[in-house]
Each structure stands twice: as C-alpha cells, then as structure tokens.
Design a protein around this motif. Structure first.
Motif, PDB file in Angstrom:
ATOM      1  N   CYS A 114       0.856  -1.183   0.000  1.00  0.00           N
ATOM      2  CA  CYS A 114       0.000   0.000   0.000  1.00  0.00           C
ATOM      3  C   CYS A 114       0.892   1.232   0.000  1.00  0.00           C
ATOM      4  N   ALA A 115       0.737   2.049  -1.018  1.00  0.00           N
ATOM      5  CA  ALA A 115       1.570   3.247  -1.156  1.00  0.00           C
ATOM      6  C   ALA A 115       1.137   4.382  -0.222  1.00  0.00           C
ATOM      7  N   CYS A 116      -0.069   4.326   0.322  1.00  0.00           N
ATOM      8  CA  CYS A 116      -0.544   5.433   1.161  1.00  0.00           C
ATOM      9  C   CYS A 116       0.324   5.639   2.397  1.00  0.00           C
ATOM     10  N   HIS A 117       0.592   4.558   3.141  1.00  0.00           N
ATOM     11  CA  HIS A 117       1.359   4.703   4.385  1.00  0.00           C
ATOM     12  C   HIS A 117       2.419   3.622   4.563  1.00  0.00           C
ATOM     13  N   GLY A 118       2.636   2.803   3.528  1.00  0.00           N
ATOM     14  CA  GLY A 118       3.724   1.837   3.564  1.00  0.00           C
ATOM     15  C   GLY A 118       3.412   0.462   4.107  1.00  0.00           C
ATOM     16  N   SER A 119       2.158   0.141   4.363  1.00  0.00           N
ATOM     17  CA  SER A 119       1.819  -1.198   4.853  1.00  0.00           C
ATOM     18  C   SER A 119       2.125  -2.238   3.788  1.00  0.00           C
ATOM     19  N   LYS A 120       2.525  -3.439   4.242  1.00  0.00           N
ATOM     20  CA  LYS A 120       2.814  -4.553   3.338  1.00  0.00           C
ATOM     21  C   LYS A 120       2.183  -5.811   3.910  1.00  0.00           C
ATOM     22  N   TYR A 121       1.727  -6.666   2.991  1.00  0.00           N
ATOM     23  CA  TYR A 121       1.052  -7.911   3.366  1.00  0.00           C
ATOM     24  C   TYR A 121       1.671  -9.073   2.598  1.00  0.00           C
ATOM     25  N   ALA A 122       1.755 -10.242   3.226  1.00  0.00           N
ATOM     26  CA  ALA A 122       2.299 -11.439   2.582  1.00  0.00           C
ATOM     27  C   ALA A 122       1.354 -11.929   1.493  1.00  0.00           C
ATOM     28  N   ILE A 123       1.912 -12.305   0.325  1.00  0.00           N
ATOM     29  CA  ILE A 123       1.065 -12.781  -0.773  1.00  0.00           C
ATOM     30  C   ILE A 123       0.474 -14.159  -0.480  1.00  0.00           C
ATOM     31  N   ALA A 124       1.060 -14.914   0.444  1.00  0.00           N
ATOM     32  CA  ALA A 124       0.583 -16.267   0.733  1.00  0.00           C
ATOM     33  C   ALA A 124      -0.658 -16.293   1.619  1.00  0.00           C
ATOM     34  N   ASP A 125      -0.755 -15.348   2.576  1.00  0.00           N
ATOM     35  CA  ASP A 125      -1.878 -15.406   3.509  1.00  0.00           C
ATOM     36  C   ASP A 125      -2.469 -14.047   3.876  1.00  0.00           C
ATOM     37  N   GLY A 126      -1.969 -12.970   3.294  1.00  0.00           N
ATOM     38  CA  GLY A 126      -2.501 -11.633   3.562  1.00  0.00           C
ATOM     39  C   GLY A 126      -2.090 -11.050   4.905  1.00  0.00           C
ATOM     40  N   SER A 127      -1.205 -11.743   5.644  1.00  0.00           N
ATOM     41  CA  SER A 127      -0.788 -11.237   6.955  1.00  0.00           C
ATOM     42  C   SER A 127       0.092  -9.996   6.802  1.00  0.00           C
ATOM     43  N   VAL A 128       0.094  -9.168   7.831  1.00  0.00           N
ATOM     44  CA  VAL A 128       0.885  -7.937   7.818  1.00  0.00           C
ATOM     45  C   VAL A 128       2.364  -8.288   7.961  1.00  0.00           C
ATOM     46  N   THR A 129       3.173  -7.796   7.038  1.00  0.00           N
ATOM     47  CA  THR A 129       4.629  -7.956   7.151  1.00  0.00           C
ATOM     48  C   THR A 129       5.301  -6.640   7.518  1.00  0.00           C
ATOM     49  N   GLN A 130       4.592  -5.526   7.301  1.00  0.00           N
ATOM     50  CA  GLN A 130       5.095  -4.204   7.686  1.00  0.00           C
ATOM     51  C   GLN A 130       3.910  -3.288   7.925  1.00  0.00           C
ATOM     52  N   GLY A 131       3.896  -2.588   9.054  1.00  0.00           N
ATOM     53  CA  GLY A 131       2.817  -1.673   9.415  1.00  0.00           C
ATOM     54  C   GLY A 131       2.937  -0.365   8.675  1.00  0.00           C
ATOM     55  N   PRO A 132       2.019   0.523   8.940  1.00  0.00           N
ATOM     56  CA  PRO A 132       1.230   0.678  10.149  1.00  0.00           C
ATOM     57  C   PRO A 132      -0.018  -0.211  10.262  1.00  0.00           C
ATOM     58  N   ALA A 133      -0.447  -0.899   9.221  1.00  0.00           N
ATOM     59  CA  ALA A 133      -1.617  -1.772   9.342  1.00  0.00           C
ATOM     60  C   ALA A 133      -1.345  -2.803  10.432  1.00  0.00           C
ATOM     61  N   SER A 134      -2.387  -3.151  11.189  1.00  0.00           N
ATOM     62  CA  SER A 134      -2.221  -4.138  12.254  1.00  0.00           C
ATOM     63  C   SER A 134      -3.085  -5.372  12.038  1.00  0.00           C
ATOM     64  N   ARG A 135      -3.906  -5.364  10.991  1.00  0.00           N
ATOM     65  CA  ARG A 135      -4.763  -6.510  10.682  1.00  0.00           C
ATOM     66  C   ARG A 135      -4.460  -7.014   9.278  1.00  0.00           C
ATOM     67  N   ALA A 136      -4.586  -8.328   9.109  1.00  0.00           N
ATOM     68  CA  ALA A 136      -4.365  -8.965   7.800  1.00  0.00           C
ATOM     69  C   ALA A 136      -5.444  -8.546   6.810  1.00  0.00           C
ATOM     70  N   LEU A 137      -5.147  -8.676   5.537  1.00  0.00           N
ATOM     71  CA  LEU A 137      -6.155  -8.460   4.500  1.00  0.00           C
ATOM     72  C   LEU A 137      -7.157  -9.603   4.576  1.00  0.00           C
ATOM     73  N   PRO A 138      -8.449  -9.319   4.564  1.00  0.00           N
ATOM     74  CA  PRO A 138      -9.443 -10.397   4.574  1.00  0.00           C
ATOM     75  C   PRO A 138      -9.349 -11.224   3.292  1.00  0.00           C
ATOM     76  N   GLY A 139      -9.486 -12.524   3.433  1.00  0.00           N
ATOM     77  CA  GLY A 139      -9.457 -13.415   2.281  1.00  0.00           C
ATOM     78  C   GLY A 139     -10.734 -13.336   1.469  1.00  0.00           C
ATOM     79  N   VAL A 140     -10.630 -13.692   0.211  1.00  0.00           N
ATOM     80  CA  VAL A 140     -11.770 -13.774  -0.706  1.00  0.00           C
ATOM     81  C   VAL A 140     -11.775 -15.201  -1.243  1.00  0.00           C
ATOM     82  N   ASP A 141     -12.915 -15.893  -1.133  1.00  0.00           N
ATOM     83  CA  ASP A 141     -13.010 -17.277  -1.615  1.00  0.00           C
ATOM     84  C   ASP A 141     -12.998 -17.314  -3.132  1.00  0.00           C
ATOM     85  N   VAL A 142     -12.036 -18.067  -3.689  1.00  0.00           N
ATOM     86  CA  VAL A 142     -11.935 -18.218  -5.135  1.00  0.00           C
ATOM     87  C   VAL A 142     -11.697 -19.681  -5.479  1.00  0.00           C
TER      88      VAL A 142
END
Length: 152
Positions: A114-142
């Motif tokens: 995310c370019a807004c504030h620098g948050s990063k999430y793992a591509i495997a499970d959506g978990s936060v790898t770098q804040g400021p976000a503190s919650r994982a990205l919600p999954g979407v069933d596909v």
C-alpha cells in the motif's frame, strides 16, 4: 377554516397511500405477506435446503495466466488482489488496506503493498509484514476453473 383541514389531510393521506397500494398490488407479494406465491425455479439443494454452489459458476475475476508466479494482480474495480505464491497456488484478498482504507497499489517481492502509508502484506496469507496496518487483509473465496480465477 379548521373544518377544511381534516378533509384536506384525509385527501392527501389517501392520495399518498394510493400509489403505494397500487405498487404492492402490481408486485403480487409473497405468501408471507398475503400476496400470490412467486414461481420458483427448481434448484439443486444441499443439506437442510441450503443451495449447493456449482463448481466454476462464480464471476471470473482474472485469467490464471495473468497472475504472475510469486506475485499478483490487483483488480481495482472489484477491490480484490489475486496472488500466486507458488506455481498453481492461487489466493485472493481484499485490496483495501486495513490501515486507512486505501487500495493497495502493487505486488512485488512477495508482498502486497500500500503506497498510502507503507503497509505490506504477505502474498501467501494476507498477513501484515510491515505496518502501520495491524490486521491482515481479509481473504476472498476463489476457485480455479478452466484457467480462470472465479469468485465462489
């Protein structure tokens, strides 16, 4: 003049109710509200009458070939990011950053960014790898059907 007011209110109330009554009568309603029963299509149902989803019937999000291995594709209109952490393993997540609601902007080096504030999430499970976000990205069933990633 006060004797005319109740008649005027009655007329206005009746006039206001008439379009609603006509709309209800035109729609037919359901057995629960006293209207005629609507015709139902025959549906394949699962346990206790729940509808069984058919494999591959969801909306196509993206072709599997358009999602790079070790990376991902952001679908801005759908607000979904589809990733492929390893060959043939597809994941999907909300593309809305959990920090302040910006849409993620890129997928690179194993993270959804995310370019807004620098948050990063793992591509495997959506978990936060770098804040400021503190919650994982919600999954979407596909699912993957006929070479397409589909929403379930």
């Amino acid at each position: 003049m006060s004797s005319a007011s109740p008649a005027r209110r009655t007329v206005l109330t009746a006039a206001g109710a008439t379009p609603a009554a006509l709309a209800l009568a035109a729609c037919g309603g359901s057995p629960e509200d006293g209207g005629a029963p609507a015709e139902k299509e025959q549906q394949d149902t699962g346990p206790e009458g729940t509808q069984r989803p058919e494999e591959g019937t969801g909306d196509v999000l993206v072709e599997a070939s358009d999602v790079p291995e070790g990376g991902g594709t952001i679908l801005q209109e759908e607000k979904v990011v589809v990733t492929q952490p390893s060959a043939g393993d597809f994941k999907a997540f909300s593309a809305v950053c959990q920090h302040q609601g910006c849409l993620v902007s890129s997928v690179a080096d194993g993270t959804i960014n995310c370019a807004c504030h620098g948050s990063k999430y793992a591509i495997a499970d959506g978990s936060v790898t770098q804040g400021p976000a503190s919650r994982a990205l919600p999954g979407v069933d596909v699912s993957v059907t006929d070479g397409a990633i589909r929403r379930k």
